[in-house]
Write an enzyme that holds these catalytic residues in place. Structure first.
Site, PDB file in Angstrom:
ATOM      1  N   TYR A  33       0.848  -1.190   0.000  1.00 33.66           N
ATOM      2  CA  TYR A  33       0.000   0.000   0.000  1.00 33.66           C
ATOM      3  C   TYR A  33       0.886   1.244   0.000  1.00 33.66           C
ATOM      4  O   TYR A  33       1.491   1.599   1.016  1.00 33.66           O
ATOM      5  CB  TYR A  33      -0.929   0.017   1.207  1.00 33.66           C
ATOM      6  CG  TYR A  33      -1.965  -1.092   1.244  1.00 33.66           C
ATOM      7  CD1 TYR A  33      -2.221  -1.879   0.121  1.00 33.66           C
ATOM      8  CD2 TYR A  33      -2.690  -1.341   2.396  1.00 33.66           C
ATOM      9  CE1 TYR A  33      -3.174  -2.894   0.161  1.00 33.66           C
ATOM     10  CE2 TYR A  33      -3.653  -2.346   2.442  1.00 33.66           C
ATOM     11  CZ  TYR A  33      -3.879  -3.120   1.330  1.00 33.66           C
ATOM     12  OH  TYR A  33      -4.826  -4.123   1.372  1.00 33.66           O
ATOM     13  N   HIS A  58      -0.949 -12.346   1.409  1.00 34.33           N
ATOM     14  CA  HIS A  58      -1.806 -11.435   0.648  1.00 34.33           C
ATOM     15  C   HIS A  58      -2.462 -12.119  -0.550  1.00 34.33           C
ATOM     16  O   HIS A  58      -3.603 -11.810  -0.890  1.00 34.33           O
ATOM     17  CB  HIS A  58      -0.977 -10.228   0.192  1.00 34.33           C
ATOM     18  CG  HIS A  58      -1.779  -8.995  -0.017  1.00 34.33           C
ATOM     19  ND1 HIS A  58      -1.221  -7.757  -0.157  1.00 34.33           N
ATOM     20  CD2 HIS A  58      -3.119  -8.789  -0.128  1.00 34.33           C
ATOM     21  CE1 HIS A  58      -2.159  -6.848  -0.325  1.00 34.33           C
ATOM     22  NE2 HIS A  58      -3.314  -7.457  -0.321  1.00 34.33           N
ATOM     23  N   SER A  66     -13.001  -3.945   1.259  1.00 30.80           N
ATOM     24  CA  SER A  66     -13.841  -3.199   0.305  1.00 30.80           C
ATOM     25  C   SER A  66     -15.326  -3.374   0.621  1.00 30.80           C
ATOM     26  O   SER A  66     -16.134  -3.620  -0.280  1.00 30.80           O
ATOM     27  CB  SER A  66     -13.546  -3.626  -1.134  1.00 30.80           C
ATOM     28  OG  SER A  66     -12.243  -3.259  -1.503  1.00 30.80           O
ATOM     29  N   PRO A  67     -15.727  -3.217   1.889  1.00 24.97           N
ATOM     30  CA  PRO A  67     -17.140  -3.418   2.235  1.00 24.97           C
ATOM     31  C   PRO A  67     -18.034  -2.312   1.694  1.00 24.97           C
ATOM     32  O   PRO A  67     -19.257  -2.472   1.662  1.00 24.97           O
ATOM     33  CB  PRO A  67     -17.129  -3.407   3.769  1.00 24.97           C
ATOM     34  CG  PRO A  67     -15.965  -2.534   4.119  1.00 24.97           C
ATOM     35  CD  PRO A  67     -14.926  -2.842   3.074  1.00 24.97           C
ATOM     36  N   LEU A  68     -17.431  -1.215   1.246  1.00 26.44           N
ATOM     37  CA  LEU A  68     -18.196  -0.125   0.629  1.00 26.44           C
ATOM     38  C   LEU A  68     -18.011  -0.108  -0.887  1.00 26.44           C
ATOM     39  O   LEU A  68     -18.242   0.913  -1.542  1.00 26.44           O
ATOM     40  CB  LEU A  68     -17.793   1.219   1.243  1.00 26.44           C
ATOM     41  CG  LEU A  68     -18.018   1.323   2.748  1.00 26.44           C
ATOM     42  CD1 LEU A  68     -17.576   2.681   3.271  1.00 26.44           C
ATOM     43  CD2 LEU A  68     -19.479   1.057   3.113  1.00 26.44           C
ATOM     44  N   GLY A  69     -17.608  -1.246  -1.429  1.00 26.64           N
ATOM     45  CA  GLY A  69     -17.535  -1.382  -2.880  1.00 26.64           C
ATOM     46  C   GLY A  69     -16.601  -0.391  -3.541  1.00 26.64           C
ATOM     47  O   GLY A  69     -16.903   0.120  -4.622  1.00 26.64           O
ATOM     48  N   GLY A 128     -15.993   2.563  -2.851  1.00 23.30           N
ATOM     49  CA  GLY A 128     -16.571   3.894  -2.934  1.00 23.30           C
ATOM     50  C   GLY A 128     -17.942   3.968  -3.560  1.00 23.30           C
ATOM     51  O   GLY A 128     -18.590   5.017  -3.508  1.00 23.30           O
ATOM     52  N   PHE A 169     -20.636   2.767  -2.500  1.00 20.65           N
ATOM     53  CA  PHE A 169     -21.625   2.998  -1.444  1.00 20.65           C
ATOM     54  C   PHE A 169     -21.285   4.242  -0.610  1.00 20.65           C
ATOM     55  O   PHE A 169     -21.672   4.333   0.546  1.00 20.65           O
ATOM     56  CB  PHE A 169     -21.735   1.767  -0.537  1.00 20.65           C
ATOM     57  CG  PHE A 169     -22.339   0.573  -1.229  1.00 20.65           C
ATOM     58  CD1 PHE A 169     -23.701   0.521  -1.489  1.00 20.65           C
ATOM     59  CD2 PHE A 169     -21.540  -0.479  -1.643  1.00 20.65           C
ATOM     60  CE1 PHE A 169     -24.254  -0.565  -2.148  1.00 20.65           C
ATOM     61  CE2 PHE A 169     -22.082  -1.570  -2.299  1.00 20.65           C
ATOM     62  CZ  PHE A 169     -23.448  -1.613  -2.558  1.00 20.65           C
ATOM     63  N   GLY A 170     -20.595   5.187  -1.218  1.00 22.43           N
ATOM     64  CA  GLY A 170     -20.292   6.431  -0.530  1.00 22.43           C
ATOM     65  C   GLY A 170     -21.507   7.345  -0.449  1.00 22.43           C
ATOM     66  O   GLY A 170     -22.565   7.072  -1.030  1.00 22.43           O
TER      67      GLY A 170
END
Length: 326
Positions: A54, A123, A202-205, A207, A209-210
């Site tokens: 990252y 990973h 990535s539980p908010l896809g 972004g 689901f922002g």
């Protein structure tokens, strides 16, 4: 914050994915990253998830600097997880060799200012190397006190079972959200059976689901991702707009409701949304307080049925090391 278990560690039900702190989704700086980490701690978030790639070590260095600046010593309420195995390309490569994993772990610990980390993930799995060999390598790191436990990322239920038979797996981390449902086909249940925590990245896809609809162009990762293509993005935005309206009508933010949905699926699930802004974090920081009844969950299933997303979740160049099992 509501508590759940990551292995033997009691942590906040929601963790923080720190990929954005390395600039993966746009520019950031140390002050902004520190503010985000401070907001996470204030919200009761105690599980921080990082990886060596990252920002090519930048996320780990930022977290390490924050821990030092805030004088947070090991065992003082912050549980860290990092990962190794991916060699960025092009082309992307995967290395599960024991010597490589050990060297990358040592470099990560140096950036974090630690001599031990609570959780160390593989990973991605190197398909040609028996996972039993890799589990043995991880077991030696546990026995040496370098890591508290090990995890696997983007693996199949069969791989989990094989590794767990050699040395117990602490956690599995796979993508899981309202628009990525593959883990429901055996992986979530296998984790429950074996007593393994399931960490949803990535539980908010990424972004979708922002609070605000996404627009193109985007960062290099999403610009290559089929779900964010010029063809698929409008269809996906339209579907999520219906969910966003459902959330707002009930007084919830879209990201908070998307996280609450995950928390309602099983008690061993721990979502790790990521952000580089304290303001965004505060929009979903109380998701664990949302209570959803059977009628709510049924209505969400009608609005966003399993498989609603248009496009594959990875482009071919992004799929290296990701196991398919259905």
């Amino acid at each position: 914050m509501q508590k759940r278990y990551l292995g033997q560690h009691e942590v906040g039900a929601i963790g923080l994915g720190a990929m954005s702190l390395g600039g993966m989704y746009g520019p950031t700086d140390e002050a902004e990253s520190f503010a985000t980490l401070d907001a996470a701690r204030e919200a009761g978030i105690s599980h921080i998830d990082i990886a060596n790639i990252y920002g090519m070590g930048r996320s780990e260095a930022v977290v390490g600097a924050w821990l030092k600046a805030r004088r947070i010593a090991p065992g003082q309420g912050v549980v860290l997880a990092t990962k190794a195995a991916i060699i960025p390309g092009p082309p992307r490569q995967i290395n599960n060799e024991a010597a490589y994993l050990r060297a990358e772990l040592e470099a990560s610990l140096k950036r974090l200012g630690r001599d031990h980390i609570e959780l160390f993930y593989l990973h991605r799995r190197e398909a040609e190397r028996p996972v039993e060999e890799v589990a043995g390598s991880m077991q030696r790191l546990v026995e040496e006190g370098k890591i508290g436990g090990y995890g696997l990322s983007e693996v199949s239920p069969a791989t989990l079972r094989r590794a767990h038979a050699v040395h117990p797996v602490m956690a599995v981390q796979n993508e899981y959200s309202l628009w990525t449902r593959l883990p429901e086909l055996g992986l979530i249940s296998a984790c429950a059976e074996l007593g393994v925590s399931f960490v949803a990245f990535s539980p908010l896809g990424r972004g979708i689901f922002g609070d605000q609809p996404l627009a193109r162009p985007m960062d290099p990762f999403r610009s290559q991702n089929p779900r964010f293509s010029a063809v698929n993005l409008p269809e996906n935005l339209a579907a999520v707009a219906r969910f966003r309206a459902f959330a707002l009508a009930r007084g919830y933010s879209c990201p908070a409701l998307a996280l609450a949905w995950i928390l309602h699926q099983a008690p061993h699930l721990l979502p790790i949304p990521g952000t580089r802004a304290a303001l965004h974090l505060r929009s979903w920081g109380k998701a664990e307080q949302i209570r959803l009844g059977a009628a709510d969950l049924a209505e969400i299933a009608q609005i966003l049925p399993a498989g609603f997303a248009a496009g594959a979740r990875y482009a071919a160049s992004q799929r290296t090391g990701v196991e398919s099992y259905c």
